[in-house]
Design a protein around this motif. Sequence first.
Motif, PDB file in Angstrom:
ATOM      1  N   ASN A  71      12.138   4.435  -8.253  1.00 24.29           N
ATOM      2  CA  ASN A  71      12.954   5.597  -7.905  1.00 24.29           C
ATOM      3  C   ASN A  71      14.434   5.250  -7.946  1.00 24.29           C
ATOM      4  OD1 ASN A  71      13.043   4.021  -5.626  1.00 24.29           O
ATOM      5  ND2 ASN A  71      12.465   5.628  -4.210  1.00 24.29           N
ATOM      6  N   VAL A  72      15.225   6.274  -8.178  1.00 24.10           N
ATOM      7  CA  VAL A  72      16.678   6.136  -8.191  1.00 24.10           C
ATOM      8  C   VAL A  72      17.153   6.358  -6.761  1.00 24.10           C
ATOM      9  CG1 VAL A  72      18.828   7.087  -9.106  1.00 24.10           C
ATOM     10  CG2 VAL A  72      16.823   6.895 -10.573  1.00 24.10           C
ATOM     11  N   THR A  73      17.954   5.430  -6.246  1.00 19.66           N
ATOM     12  CA  THR A  73      18.413   5.519  -4.866  1.00 19.66           C
ATOM     13  C   THR A  73      19.873   5.927  -4.758  1.00 19.66           C
ATOM     14  OG1 THR A  73      18.839   3.142  -4.887  1.00 19.66           O
ATOM     15  CG2 THR A  73      16.713   3.867  -4.023  1.00 19.66           C
ATOM     16  N   GLY A  74      20.545   6.091  -5.895  1.00 20.02           N
ATOM     17  CA  GLY A  74      21.940   6.519  -5.927  1.00 20.02           C
ATOM     18  C   GLY A  74      22.408   6.611  -7.361  1.00 20.02           C
ATOM     19  N   PRO A  75      23.665   7.014  -7.576  1.00 16.80           N
ATOM     20  CA  PRO A  75      24.161   7.157  -8.940  1.00 16.80           C
ATOM     21  C   PRO A  75      24.255   5.827  -9.699  1.00 16.80           C
ATOM     22  CG  PRO A  75      25.918   7.513  -7.363  1.00 16.80           C
ATOM     23  CD  PRO A  75      24.656   7.392  -6.583  1.00 16.80           C
ATOM     24  N   ALA A  76      24.284   4.724  -8.968  1.00 15.42           N
ATOM     25  CA  ALA A  76      24.368   3.409  -9.607  1.00 15.42           C
ATOM     26  C   ALA A  76      23.419   2.418  -8.936  1.00 15.42           C
ATOM     27  CB  ALA A  76      25.800   2.901  -9.561  1.00 15.42           C
ATOM     28  N   SER A  77      22.235   2.890  -8.568  1.00 16.92           N
ATOM     29  CA  SER A  77      21.249   1.996  -7.961  1.00 16.92           C
ATOM     30  C   SER A  77      19.847   2.569  -8.129  1.00 16.92           C
ATOM     31  CB  SER A  77      21.551   1.767  -6.479  1.00 16.92           C
ATOM     32  OG  SER A  77      21.479   2.981  -5.770  1.00 16.92           O
ATOM     33  N   PHE A  78      18.887   1.646  -8.193  1.00 20.39           N
ATOM     34  CA  PHE A  78      17.491   2.065  -8.260  1.00 20.39           C
ATOM     35  C   PHE A  78      16.601   0.977  -7.698  1.00 20.39           C
ATOM     36  CE2 PHE A  78      18.132  -0.076 -12.335  1.00 20.39           C
ATOM     37  CZ  PHE A  78      16.969  -0.799 -12.522  1.00 20.39           C
ATOM     38  N   GLN A  79      15.377   1.353  -7.391  1.00 21.71           N
ATOM     39  CA  GLN A  79      14.388   0.424  -6.862  1.00 21.71           C
ATOM     40  C   GLN A  79      13.283   0.270  -7.901  1.00 21.71           C
ATOM     41  OE1 GLN A  79      12.323   1.698  -3.311  1.00 21.71           O
ATOM     42  NE2 GLN A  79      12.123  -0.411  -2.608  1.00 21.71           N
ATOM     43  N   ALA A  80      12.778  -0.949  -8.028  1.00 26.85           N
ATOM     44  CA  ALA A  80      11.717  -1.230  -8.993  1.00 26.85           C
ATOM     45  C   ALA A  80      10.617  -2.031  -8.313  1.00 26.85           C
ATOM     46  CB  ALA A  80      12.283  -2.008 -10.180  1.00 26.85           C
ATOM     47  N   SER A  81       9.468  -2.040  -8.966  1.00 25.16           N
ATOM     48  CA  SER A  81       8.338  -2.837  -8.511  1.00 25.16           C
ATOM     49  C   SER A  81       8.107  -3.921  -9.547  1.00 25.16           C
ATOM     50  CB  SER A  81       7.096  -1.950  -8.392  1.00 25.16           C
ATOM     51  OG  SER A  81       5.974  -2.735  -8.104  1.00 25.16           O
ATOM     52  N   GLY A  82       8.052  -5.169  -9.095  1.00 23.25           N
ATOM     53  CA  GLY A  82       7.901  -6.286 -10.010  1.00 23.25           C
ATOM     54  C   GLY A  82       6.468  -6.550 -10.403  1.00 23.25           C
ATOM     55  N   SER A  83       6.296  -7.008 -11.624  1.00 25.48           N
ATOM     56  CA  SER A  83       4.947  -7.323 -12.085  1.00 25.48           C
ATOM     57  C   SER A  83       4.526  -8.727 -11.655  1.00 25.48           C
ATOM     58  CB  SER A  83       4.858  -7.191 -13.602  1.00 25.48           C
ATOM     59  OG  SER A  83       5.766  -8.063 -14.228  1.00 25.48           O
ATOM     60  N   GLU A  84       5.493  -9.620 -11.403  1.00 25.20           N
ATOM     61  CA  GLU A  84       5.155 -10.975 -10.971  1.00 25.20           C
ATOM     62  C   GLU A  84       4.840 -11.043  -9.481  1.00 25.20           C
ATOM     63  OE1 GLU A  84       8.610 -11.008 -12.297  1.00 25.20           O
ATOM     64  OE2 GLU A  84       8.052 -11.367 -14.354  1.00 25.20           O
ATOM     65  N   ILE A  85       5.520 -10.222  -8.698  1.00 28.28           N
ATOM     66  CA  ILE A  85       5.375 -10.258  -7.251  1.00 28.28           C
ATOM     67  C   ILE A  85       4.918  -8.876  -6.792  1.00 28.28           C
ATOM     68  CG2 ILE A  85       6.494 -10.881  -5.089  1.00 28.28           C
ATOM     69  CD1 ILE A  85       8.764 -12.098  -6.840  1.00 28.28           C
ATOM     70  N   ALA A  86       3.630  -8.649  -6.762  1.00 22.17           N
ATOM     71  CA  ALA A  86       3.093  -7.333  -6.419  1.00 22.17           C
ATOM     72  C   ALA A  86       3.488  -6.924  -5.007  1.00 22.17           C
ATOM     73  CB  ALA A  86       1.580  -7.333  -6.564  1.00 22.17           C
ATOM     74  N   GLY A  87       3.944  -5.700  -4.861  1.00 23.43           N
ATOM     75  CA  GLY A  87       4.274  -5.155  -3.553  1.00 23.43           C
ATOM     76  C   GLY A  87       5.645  -5.523  -3.024  1.00 23.43           C
ATOM     77  N   VAL A  88       6.392  -6.369  -3.721  1.00 26.38           N
ATOM     78  CA  VAL A  88       7.727  -6.752  -3.266  1.00 26.38           C
ATOM     79  C   VAL A  88       8.749  -5.903  -4.015  1.00 26.38           C
ATOM     80  CG1 VAL A  88       9.411  -8.607  -3.103  1.00 26.38           C
ATOM     81  CG2 VAL A  88       6.990  -9.089  -2.745  1.00 26.38           C
ATOM     82  N   PRO A  89       9.533  -5.091  -3.294  1.00 23.84           N
ATOM     83  CA  PRO A  89      10.497  -4.225  -3.971  1.00 23.84           C
ATOM     84  C   PRO A  89      11.686  -5.015  -4.521  1.00 23.84           C
ATOM     85  CG  PRO A  89      10.761  -4.043  -1.613  1.00 23.84           C
ATOM     86  CD  PRO A  89       9.552  -4.923  -1.851  1.00 23.84           C
ATOM     87  N   MET A  90      12.201  -4.527  -5.618  1.00 18.13           N
ATOM     88  CA  MET A  90      13.416  -5.091  -6.213  1.00 18.13           C
ATOM     89  C   MET A  90      14.461  -3.977  -6.241  1.00 18.13           C
ATOM     90  SD  MET A  90      11.702  -7.262  -9.360  1.00 18.13           S
ATOM     91  CE  MET A  90      11.293  -5.795 -10.254  1.00 18.13           C
ATOM     92  N   VAL A  91      15.665  -4.288  -5.792  1.00 17.23           N
ATOM     93  CA  VAL A  91      16.736  -3.296  -5.753  1.00 17.23           C
ATOM     94  C   VAL A  91      17.831  -3.725  -6.719  1.00 17.23           C
ATOM     95  CG1 VAL A  91      18.472  -2.182  -4.301  1.00 17.23           C
ATOM     96  CG2 VAL A  91      16.210  -2.695  -3.370  1.00 17.23           C
ATOM     97  N   TYR A  92      18.278  -2.790  -7.543  1.00 15.22           N
ATOM     98  CA  TYR A  92      19.344  -3.037  -8.516  1.00 15.22           C
ATOM     99  C   TYR A  92      20.513  -2.128  -8.188  1.00 15.22           C
ATOM    100  CZ  TYR A  92      15.805  -5.559 -11.079  1.00 15.22           C
ATOM    101  OH  TYR A  92      14.846  -6.464 -11.432  1.00 15.22           O
ATOM    102  N   GLU A  93      21.721  -2.733  -8.109  1.00 13.16           N
ATOM    103  CA  GLU A  93      22.932  -1.974  -7.809  1.00 13.16           C
ATOM    104  C   GLU A  93      24.017  -2.353  -8.804  1.00 13.16           C
ATOM    105  OE1 GLU A  93      23.691  -1.453  -3.264  1.00 13.16           O
ATOM    106  OE2 GLU A  93      23.036  -3.521  -3.645  1.00 13.16           O
ATOM    107  N   LEU A  94      24.748  -1.364  -9.259  1.00 17.22           N
ATOM    108  CA  LEU A  94      25.886  -1.607 -10.136  1.00 17.22           C
ATOM    109  C   LEU A  94      27.126  -1.710  -9.267  1.00 17.22           C
ATOM    110  CD1 LEU A  94      26.744  -1.891 -13.076  1.00 17.22           C
ATOM    111  CD2 LEU A  94      27.036   0.586 -13.152  1.00 17.22           C
ATOM    112  N   ARG A  95      27.785  -2.865  -9.317  1.00 18.89           N
ATOM    113  CA  ARG A  95      28.986  -3.100  -8.509  1.00 18.89           C
ATOM    114  C   ARG A  95      30.208  -3.131  -9.408  1.00 18.89           C
ATOM    115  NH1 ARG A  95      26.757  -8.032  -4.681  1.00 18.89           N
ATOM    116  NH2 ARG A  95      25.072  -6.842  -3.708  1.00 18.89           N
ATOM    117  N   ASP A  96      31.228  -2.419  -9.029  1.00 22.22           N
ATOM    118  CA  ASP A  96      32.492  -2.372  -9.768  1.00 22.22           C
ATOM    119  C   ASP A  96      32.300  -1.963 -11.224  1.00 22.22           C
ATOM    120  OD1 ASP A  96      33.886  -3.185  -7.478  1.00 22.22           O
ATOM    121  OD2 ASP A  96      33.585  -5.295  -7.974  1.00 22.22           O
TER     122      ASP A  96
END
Length: 118
Positions: A71-96
């Motif tokens: 899911n998208v959590t903001g205009p420059a961020s989203f959450q993903a689910s990893g295939s290597e680590i099941a159930g552990v969320p990954m958060v991506y944010e664009l800074r500057d």
Amino acid sequence: MRAALVALALVGSVTVASAANAPKAMQGIWTGTALECEAYRANPKSLGKDTAVLRIAADRISGATNGTVLNVTGPASFQASGSEIAGVPMVYELRDGSILAETIGDARAASLYLRCSR
């Protein structure tokens, strides 16, 4: 009338499915260093497995980390689910606007990546 309701339900389900796309500003190739970016541009297949390269597409992440956009959590961020680590969320944010931060789970520090190409 029933046909209109069915059509409306289908359009609504398509809208929900398309909401799980990474923001366009975050899609592309990201590397850990400028040297890795230069090497990637010269020959993407020459990079070793220990090279920090992320490929973010609309619905998935591949490379140093692999996963699916949840899911998208903001205009420059989203959450993903990893295939290597099941159930552990990954958060991506664009800074500057040019630095991508990847935080896996409850980590205190993020991995940082520089934009290499779109």
